[in-house]
Design an enzyme around this catalytic site. Structure first.
Site, PDB file in Angstrom:
ATOM      1  N   ARG A 207      41.942 -46.809 -61.374  1.00  0.00           N
ATOM      2  CA  ARG A 207      41.190 -46.173 -60.434  1.00  0.00           C
ATOM      3  C   ARG A 207      40.602 -44.958 -60.276  1.00  0.00           C
ATOM      4  NH1 ARG A 207      47.514 -44.844 -57.499  1.00  0.00           N
ATOM      5  NH2 ARG A 207      47.057 -46.554 -55.529  1.00  0.00           N
TER       6      ARG A 207
ATOM      7  N   HIS B  79      52.232 -39.887 -63.564  1.00  0.00           N
ATOM      8  CA  HIS B  79      51.792 -40.275 -62.683  1.00  0.00           C
ATOM      9  C   HIS B  79      52.276 -39.375 -61.038  1.00  0.00           C
ATOM     10  CE1 HIS B  79      50.799 -43.303 -60.021  1.00  0.00           C
ATOM     11  NE2 HIS B  79      51.488 -42.887 -59.726  1.00  0.00           N
TER      12      HIS B  79
ATOM     13  N   ASN C 158      65.526 -43.890 -55.667  1.00  0.00           N
ATOM     14  CA  ASN C 158      65.435 -44.844 -56.152  1.00  0.00           C
ATOM     15  C   ASN C 158      66.673 -44.360 -58.035  1.00  0.00           C
ATOM     16  OD1 ASN C 158      63.648 -45.707 -54.429  1.00  0.00           O
ATOM     17  ND2 ASN C 158      61.957 -45.228 -55.571  1.00  0.00           N
TER      18      ASN C 158
END
Ligand code: TXD
Length: 319
Positions: free
Chosen positions: A152, A176, A96
């Site tokens: 969440r 994260h 990525n």
């Protein structure tokens, strides 16, 4: 007033959901960009054809050419690969990072005045790299993770207590990843800190601790269930909330991966902190005081992010 333009770089699971949500909220004209040629145009056409049934005025276009994102007001980046069962977010770094270089160049050339919201994982390193590759000011490049992690956390707390999610607030700091730091004393039910919710006997400490851990594992839980990819409805809804705060200058205080230039004792790194998001992008980082346990957990999370950033610098020395 001219309609806003929202460019989505990556039109996969999250990108397609972003497009639908942006159209439903009539946030502006949507451009779906993807390296796979038919994906953007196919999803743009399908969502545009859903507009009559929804009573929407929506303009969507699909493309695989960066020139079509020209002068976008917001660019939301999901381009890259998601993880499969057994993979960590960090395993996506090398693949990525190369994608972020391409995306950064496209943004620098065609949309240098946009607010860029990065979603691609490993998020904290990818948003750092995207800001470097694009050359945009750090306050105009932010990462989406904290709003998702908080959502969440809120969902699990509300479900456990049998209350509406509207009256639960969550506060998540850090990267994260497995080291994220949900702060229970700054998270509340109708203004009651979760630490008091435990003291009142409304929830046991054990249950709260298990909810904190389930929040950390929130992504992996869904990857394990879906098998073919990762979460996309909640990530998309989270990024749209951030884009809306920018487009409407709402000045919301949202957890986001923001560039720290000394705040929290951190310099030159992106990590999840509370940020005021308005027309100026990340307008202000809110510095709260942390107790020793929270500071220790935050420092550990910052360390994990800095490790990923070092890995990026080894792969792409120009960073
Ligand atoms: O909270 C968060 N930040 C995370 C982020 C929450 C969930 C998912 N997270 C990450 O978002 C995930 O690990 C991935 O890195 C991204 C995108 O997830 P998504 O589920 O949308 O992946 P898809 O469905 O594979 O879509 C990715 C699209 C796909 O259509 C590819 O063709 C395209 O990206 N792609 C590219 N577009 C442009 N340019 C390049 N180079 C490129 N490479 C792939």
């Amino acid at each position: 007033m001219a309609r806003k333009k929202i460019a989505l770089i990556g039109s996969g699971q999250i990108g397609g959901t972003l497009a639908l949500l942006a159209a439903q909220k009539e946030l502006g004209d949507v451009v779906l960009f993807d390296v796979q040629e038919g994906i953007g145009p196919g999803k743009a056409l399908d969502i545009a054809q859903s507009a009559p049934a929804q009573g929407l005025a929506a303009s969507l276009k699909g493309t695989s050419e960066y020139k079509d994102i020209k002068d976008a007001d917001v660019v939301i980046v999901t381009a890259g690969v998601p993880r499969k069962p057994g993979m960590s977010r960090d395993d996506l770094l090398e693949i990525n990072l190369k994608v972020m270089e391409q995306v950064g160049a496209g943004i620098a050339k065609y949309a240098k005045n946009a607010l860029v919201i990065c979603i691609t994982n490993p998020l904290d390193a990818m948003v750092w790299a995207l800001q470097k590759f694009s050359g945009l000011p750090a306050n105009k490049v932010i990462g989406m993770a904290g709003v998702l992690d908080s959502s969440r956390f809120i969902h699990f707390i509300a479900e456990e207590l049998g209350v509406s999610t509207e009256d639960v607030t969550a506060f998540v700091l850090g990267g994260h990843g497995d080291t994220m730091v949900p702060l229970t004393r700054y998270s509340t039910v109708a203004g009651i800190p979760l630490t008091d919710v435990v003291k009142m006997g409304w929830m046991s400490k054990e249950k709260l601790d298990s909810i904190v851990q389930r929040t950390r594992d929130g992504g992996a839980e869904i990857v394990g269930l879906l098998k073919t990819g990762s979460a996309f409805y909640a990530p998309a809804a989270s990024a749209i909330a951030m884009a809306e705060s920018y487009l409407k200058d709402k000045k919301r205080v949202m957890p986001a991966a923001a560039y720290l230039d000394g705040q929290y004792g951190v310099k030159g790194t992106y990590v999840g902190v509370p940020v005021v998001i308005g027309a100026g992008g990340a307008e202000k980082v809110i510095e709260i005081s942390l107790n020793s346990a929270e500071q220790k957990a935050f420092d550990k999370s910052v360390g994990a992010v800095e490790g990923l950033i070092e890995a990026c610098k080894k792969i792409a020395p120009k960073l």
